[in-house]
Design a protein around this motif. Structure first.
Motif, PDB file in Angstrom:
ATOM      1  N   ASP A 173      -6.029  -0.215  -1.706  1.00 27.19           N
ATOM      2  CA  ASP A 173      -6.432   1.165  -1.974  1.00 27.19           C
ATOM      3  C   ASP A 173      -5.847   2.097  -0.902  1.00 27.19           C
ATOM      4  O   ASP A 173      -5.889   1.786   0.290  1.00 27.19           O
ATOM      5  CB  ASP A 173      -7.957   1.256  -1.971  1.00 27.19           C
ATOM      6  CG  ASP A 173      -8.469   2.557  -2.558  1.00 27.19           C
ATOM      7  OD1 ASP A 173      -8.189   3.628  -1.980  1.00 27.19           O
ATOM      8  OD2 ASP A 173      -9.167   2.506  -3.589  1.00 27.19           O
ATOM      9  N   PHE A 174      -5.315   3.222  -1.342  1.00 25.57           N
ATOM     10  CA  PHE A 174      -4.644   4.136  -0.406  1.00 25.57           C
ATOM     11  C   PHE A 174      -5.608   4.720   0.621  1.00 25.57           C
ATOM     12  O   PHE A 174      -5.186   5.193   1.683  1.00 25.57           O
ATOM     13  CB  PHE A 174      -3.948   5.265  -1.173  1.00 25.57           C
ATOM     14  CG  PHE A 174      -4.869   6.325  -1.710  1.00 25.57           C
ATOM     15  CD1 PHE A 174      -5.084   7.493  -0.996  1.00 25.57           C
ATOM     16  CD2 PHE A 174      -5.530   6.163  -2.928  1.00 25.57           C
ATOM     17  CE1 PHE A 174      -5.929   8.489  -1.475  1.00 25.57           C
ATOM     18  CE2 PHE A 174      -6.379   7.141  -3.418  1.00 25.57           C
ATOM     19  CZ  PHE A 174      -6.583   8.302  -2.691  1.00 25.57           C
ATOM     20  N   ARG A 175      -6.906   4.658   0.348  1.00 23.79           N
ATOM     21  CA  ARG A 175      -7.893   5.206   1.289  1.00 23.79           C
ATOM     22  C   ARG A 175      -8.155   4.279   2.471  1.00 23.79           C
ATOM     23  O   ARG A 175      -8.718   4.704   3.482  1.00 23.79           O
ATOM     24  CB  ARG A 175      -9.211   5.480   0.554  1.00 23.79           C
ATOM     25  CG  ARG A 175      -9.110   6.532  -0.551  1.00 23.79           C
ATOM     26  CD  ARG A 175     -10.385   6.547  -1.381  1.00 23.79           C
ATOM     27  NE  ARG A 175     -10.588   5.272  -2.065  1.00 23.79           N
ATOM     28  CZ  ARG A 175     -11.709   4.939  -2.701  1.00 23.79           C
ATOM     29  NH1 ARG A 175     -12.739   5.776  -2.707  1.00 23.79           N
ATOM     30  NH2 ARG A 175     -11.807   3.771  -3.317  1.00 23.79           N
ATOM     31  N   GLN A 197       0.838  -1.202   0.000  1.00 25.37           N
ATOM     32  CA  GLN A 197       0.000   0.000   0.000  1.00 25.37           C
ATOM     33  C   GLN A 197       0.868   1.244   0.000  1.00 25.37           C
ATOM     34  O   GLN A 197       1.697   1.435   0.895  1.00 25.37           O
ATOM     35  CB  GLN A 197      -0.933   0.018   1.213  1.00 25.37           C
ATOM     36  CG  GLN A 197      -1.904   1.196   1.213  1.00 25.37           C
ATOM     37  CD  GLN A 197      -2.743   1.263   2.475  1.00 25.37           C
ATOM     38  OE1 GLN A 197      -2.240   1.015   3.577  1.00 25.37           O
ATOM     39  NE2 GLN A 197      -4.020   1.596   2.346  1.00 25.37           N
ATOM     40  N   ASN A 234      -0.953   6.350  -2.768  1.00 27.94           N
ATOM     41  CA  ASN A 234      -1.710   6.572  -3.995  1.00 27.94           C
ATOM     42  C   ASN A 234      -1.999   5.208  -4.627  1.00 27.94           C
ATOM     43  O   ASN A 234      -1.502   4.188  -4.152  1.00 27.94           O
ATOM     44  CB  ASN A 234      -0.919   7.461  -4.967  1.00 27.94           C
ATOM     45  CG  ASN A 234       0.414   6.828  -5.332  1.00 27.94           C
ATOM     46  OD1 ASN A 234       0.494   5.870  -6.097  1.00 27.94           O
ATOM     47  ND2 ASN A 234       1.493   7.356  -4.746  1.00 27.94           N
ATOM     48  N   ASN A 235      -2.812   5.198  -5.684  1.00 27.26           N
ATOM     49  CA  ASN A 235      -3.133   3.937  -6.364  1.00 27.26           C
ATOM     50  C   ASN A 235      -2.400   3.798  -7.693  1.00 27.26           C
ATOM     51  O   ASN A 235      -2.895   3.147  -8.625  1.00 27.26           O
ATOM     52  CB  ASN A 235      -4.645   3.831  -6.588  1.00 27.26           C
ATOM     53  CG  ASN A 235      -5.399   3.536  -5.309  1.00 27.26           C
ATOM     54  OD1 ASN A 235      -4.824   3.043  -4.336  1.00 27.26           O
ATOM     55  ND2 ASN A 235      -6.690   3.842  -5.296  1.00 27.26           N
ATOM     56  N   TYR A 284      -6.236  -4.349  -5.518  1.00 27.90           N
ATOM     57  CA  TYR A 284      -6.153  -4.292  -6.971  1.00 27.90           C
ATOM     58  C   TYR A 284      -5.003  -5.172  -7.473  1.00 27.90           C
ATOM     59  O   TYR A 284      -3.989  -5.337  -6.787  1.00 27.90           O
ATOM     60  CB  TYR A 284      -5.882  -2.863  -7.439  1.00 27.90           C
ATOM     61  CG  TYR A 284      -6.886  -1.835  -6.979  1.00 27.90           C
ATOM     62  CD1 TYR A 284      -8.083  -1.638  -7.651  1.00 27.90           C
ATOM     63  CD2 TYR A 284      -6.619  -1.031  -5.859  1.00 27.90           C
ATOM     64  CE1 TYR A 284      -8.998  -0.677  -7.225  1.00 27.90           C
ATOM     65  CE2 TYR A 284      -7.525  -0.065  -5.441  1.00 27.90           C
ATOM     66  CZ  TYR A 284      -8.708   0.104  -6.126  1.00 27.90           C
ATOM     67  OH  TYR A 284      -9.607   1.053  -5.707  1.00 27.90           O
TER      68      TYR A 284
END
Length: 251
Positions: free
Chosen positions: A120-122, A95, A98-99, A135
């Motif tokens: 996902d960075f979130r 991680q 950003n993606n 992903y």
């Protein structure tokens, strides 16, 4: 057109064809080298993860589980591991902030077309939200998330309805409740929900899209894991294959 001109044109055409062939061959060789390097890196990581006996170490507010500590010394952006029986999927999860970074970089942040499996960075691995997203690319050699396509086969799905998901801090059984293809205009990667009803609305949309009905009950307080990769049936750019599972913490 005289004989000399014909000969010159023939030589030029031959050189052009040879140039195109060399360019194409170079591309194939370059891809094959990337595939080989990716397999070698992943094999080494799997050996370290499964065979090394490491103590649990403290990381301020939480304890990092055994098996991750040595790999963390090599990449501190490691957050977990995913294993799906019956597939090649047995990979570390990374991680960034950003993606983009791990789309074309391996565990050691070296450029590679296969990229990495990444979160996902979130999402926050220490405080998981309702929807954690992973992903990965679909590689032609069967690596990364290409073998998620196996879940489109009903018999395979029936025999592989759970998989293993580990983070630095916890271990889970992931119970699959949805498999479908969609486009990015369906926000299956939503991570923030203002109300329970908003989350339940997403879950209802997922159920509606799924190619299978399952007995897995997902409620407003359940956490899900979303596996996302490209798919080309609906759209060459925005098509996605999605596998989603309810997370059940072990022990």
């Amino acid at each position: 057109m005289n004989a000399k001109t014909k000969k010159t044109l023939s030589i030029m055409l031959t050189c052009l064809c040879l140039g195109v062939f060399i360019y194409a061959a170079y591309g194939l060789i370059d891809t094959a080298i990337d595939y080989y390097k990716n397999r070698k890196v992943l094999n080494n990581l799997q050996e370290t993860f499964y065979n090394a006996d490491h103590p649990v170490i403290d990381d301020e507010s939480a304890s990092i589980r055994s098996g991750f500590d040595r790999l963390l010394k090599e990449n501190d952006e490691l957050v977990g591991w995913i294993t799906i029986e019956g597939t090649q999927i047995d990979y570390p999860i990374l991680q960034a902030d950003n993606n983009v970074d791990y789309l074309r970089r391996n565990f050691y942040k070296e450029k590679n077309i296969a990229g990495s499996i990444f979160m996902d960075f979130r999402n926050d691995v220490q405080t998981p939200g309702l929807n954690t997203i992973l992903y990965g690319h679909r590689m032609k050699d069967g690596s990364m998330f290409e073998q998620l396509t196996k879940f489109q086969d009903k018999d395979f799905f029936k025999n592989h309805q759970t998989f293993e998901y580990d983070t630095l801090y916890d271990s889970y059984v992931a119970e699959i409740f949805a498999v479908y293809i969609t486009k990015t205009d369906f926000d299956y990667i939503q991570t923030d929900f203002s109300t329970d009803e908003e989350y339940e609305q997403l879950l209802a949309g997922i159920r509606e899209k799924s190619m299978y009905e399952t007995d897995v009950e997902v409620k407003a307080d359940d956490h899900i894991l979303t596996l996302s990769t490209c798919d080309y049936a609906l759209d060459p750019n925005d098509g996605r294959l999605v596998v989603q599972a309810k997370l059940v913490k072990k022990g």
